[in-house]
Design a protein around this motif. Structure first.
Motif, PDB file in Angstrom:
ATOM      1  N   GLY A  85      49.625  10.736  52.435  1.00  0.00           N
ATOM      2  CA  GLY A  85      48.725  11.721  51.858  1.00  0.00           C
ATOM      3  C   GLY A  85      49.291  12.406  50.627  1.00  0.00           C
ATOM      4  N   LEU A  86      50.605  12.309  50.423  1.00  0.00           N
ATOM      5  CA  LEU A  86      51.228  12.913  49.247  1.00  0.00           C
ATOM      6  C   LEU A  86      51.071  12.054  48.003  1.00  0.00           C
ATOM      7  CD1 LEU A  86      54.536  14.183  50.884  1.00  0.00           C
ATOM      8  CD2 LEU A  86      52.490  15.510  50.327  1.00  0.00           C
ATOM      9  N   VAL A  87      50.701  10.790  48.192  1.00  0.00           N
ATOM     10  CA  VAL A  87      50.472   9.901  47.052  1.00  0.00           C
ATOM     11  C   VAL A  87      49.063  10.192  46.521  1.00  0.00           C
ATOM     12  CG1 VAL A  87      50.284   7.497  46.298  1.00  0.00           C
ATOM     13  CG2 VAL A  87      51.956   8.133  48.054  1.00  0.00           C
ATOM     14  N   PRO A  88      48.960  10.553  45.261  1.00  0.00           N
ATOM     15  CA  PRO A  88      47.632  10.897  44.726  1.00  0.00           C
ATOM     16  C   PRO A  88      46.625   9.760  44.866  1.00  0.00           C
ATOM     17  CG  PRO A  88      49.355  11.513  43.179  1.00  0.00           C
ATOM     18  CD  PRO A  88      50.013  10.715  44.262  1.00  0.00           C
ATOM     19  N   PHE A  89      45.438  10.085  45.307  1.00  0.00           N
ATOM     20  CA  PHE A  89      44.270   9.228  45.430  1.00  0.00           C
ATOM     21  C   PHE A  89      44.472   8.042  46.374  1.00  0.00           C
ATOM     22  CE2 PHE A  89      41.160   6.018  43.994  1.00  0.00           C
ATOM     23  CZ  PHE A  89      40.022   6.722  44.330  1.00  0.00           C
ATOM     24  N   LEU A  90      45.384   7.124  46.065  1.00  0.00           N
ATOM     25  CA  LEU A  90      45.569   5.931  46.891  1.00  0.00           C
ATOM     26  C   LEU A  90      46.099   6.269  48.282  1.00  0.00           C
ATOM     27  CD1 LEU A  90      46.986   3.419  44.273  1.00  0.00           C
ATOM     28  CD2 LEU A  90      44.663   3.584  45.167  1.00  0.00           C
ATOM     29  N   GLY A  91      46.912   7.317  48.384  1.00  0.00           N
ATOM     30  CA  GLY A  91      47.426   7.730  49.682  1.00  0.00           C
ATOM     31  C   GLY A  91      46.313   8.205  50.604  1.00  0.00           C
ATOM     32  N   ALA A  92      45.365   8.948  50.050  1.00  0.00           N
ATOM     33  CA  ALA A  92      44.229   9.430  50.840  1.00  0.00           C
ATOM     34  C   ALA A  92      43.357   8.271  51.312  1.00  0.00           C
ATOM     35  CB  ALA A  92      43.412  10.420  50.026  1.00  0.00           C
ATOM     36  N   ILE A  93      43.177   7.288  50.453  1.00  0.00           N
ATOM     37  CA  ILE A  93      42.390   6.112  50.838  1.00  0.00           C
ATOM     38  C   ILE A  93      43.093   5.346  51.948  1.00  0.00           C
ATOM     39  CG2 ILE A  93      41.528   3.869  50.041  1.00  0.00           C
ATOM     40  CD1 ILE A  93      40.968   5.217  47.342  1.00  0.00           C
ATOM     41  N   ALA A  94      44.407   5.177  51.826  1.00  0.00           N
ATOM     42  CA  ALA A  94      45.174   4.471  52.856  1.00  0.00           C
ATOM     43  C   ALA A  94      45.082   5.207  54.191  1.00  0.00           C
ATOM     44  CB  ALA A  94      46.622   4.321  52.425  1.00  0.00           C
ATOM     45  N   LEU A  95      45.211   6.542  54.176  1.00  0.00           N
ATOM     46  CA  LEU A  95      45.085   7.317  55.414  1.00  0.00           C
ATOM     47  C   LEU A  95      43.685   7.208  55.997  1.00  0.00           C
ATOM     48  CD1 LEU A  95      47.095  10.629  54.962  1.00  0.00           C
ATOM     49  CD2 LEU A  95      47.434   8.838  56.657  1.00  0.00           C
TER      50      LEU A  95
END
Length: 162
Positions: free
Chosen positions: A132-142
């Motif tokens: 979730g700390l990775v901008p944009f792509l982290g949220a998609i992965a989560l």
């Protein structure tokens, strides 16, 4: 569903009422999911079913929208424009801001714990919540990981309590 790896503990039998707090509640109804969220406030071990997770996401989203409405309505009443042309919100925006801070502080730990337990149910490490700390792509992965169906191998994260 039984948990054979814990023979000393009484296994939870599906259909026998609400499961114990250490076990995920598959098909949890709305009020039970919210109640379990607060009962397991800082419990990072164990698992959480999709229904437990997504009912809480719905509650958090609705409360967030309500707080934003309060902030916008309070900020528009008595709003002014400064000499340099920037908008200055009214004093009521402070109420909404304080409510948002209180809500955020009260739910950040249990929300992280619930996300970790949901990741455990998918049989991945809870440390992946740091995506979730990775901008944009982290949220998609989560998002993708929390949507995945439960896997029986996730039982390795269970910590049954008597």
């Amino acid at each position: 569903m039984s948990y054979q790896q814990y023979p000393q503990q009484q296994a939870y039998q599906a259909g026998a009422g609400e499961p114990p707090l250490w076990a995920p509640y598959y098909g949890a109804p709305f009020p039970v999911a919210v109640r379990r969220f607060f009962k397991k406030y800082a419990t990072f071990s164990g698992r959480a079913s999709r229904s437990e997770y997504w009912w809480w996401v719905l509650v958090a989203a609705v409360v967030g929208i309500i707080i934003n409405i309060i902030t916008a309505a309070g900020g528009s009443a008595g709003a002014t424009v400064a000499a340099n042309g920037t908008a200055v919100p009214g004093p009521g925006a402070t109420v909404g801001l304080v409510l948002a801070i209180i809500w955020g502080l009260a739910t950040i730990v249990p929300s992280l714990a619930l996300t970790v337990r949901r990741l455990h149910d998918v049989n991945v490490s809870g440390w992946l919540v740091l995506l979730g700390l990775v901008p944009f792509l982290g949220a998609i992965a989560l998002l993708v990981l929390t949507i995945l169906p439960s896997k029986p191998e996730g039982q390795r994260f269970d910590v049954p309590v008597a």
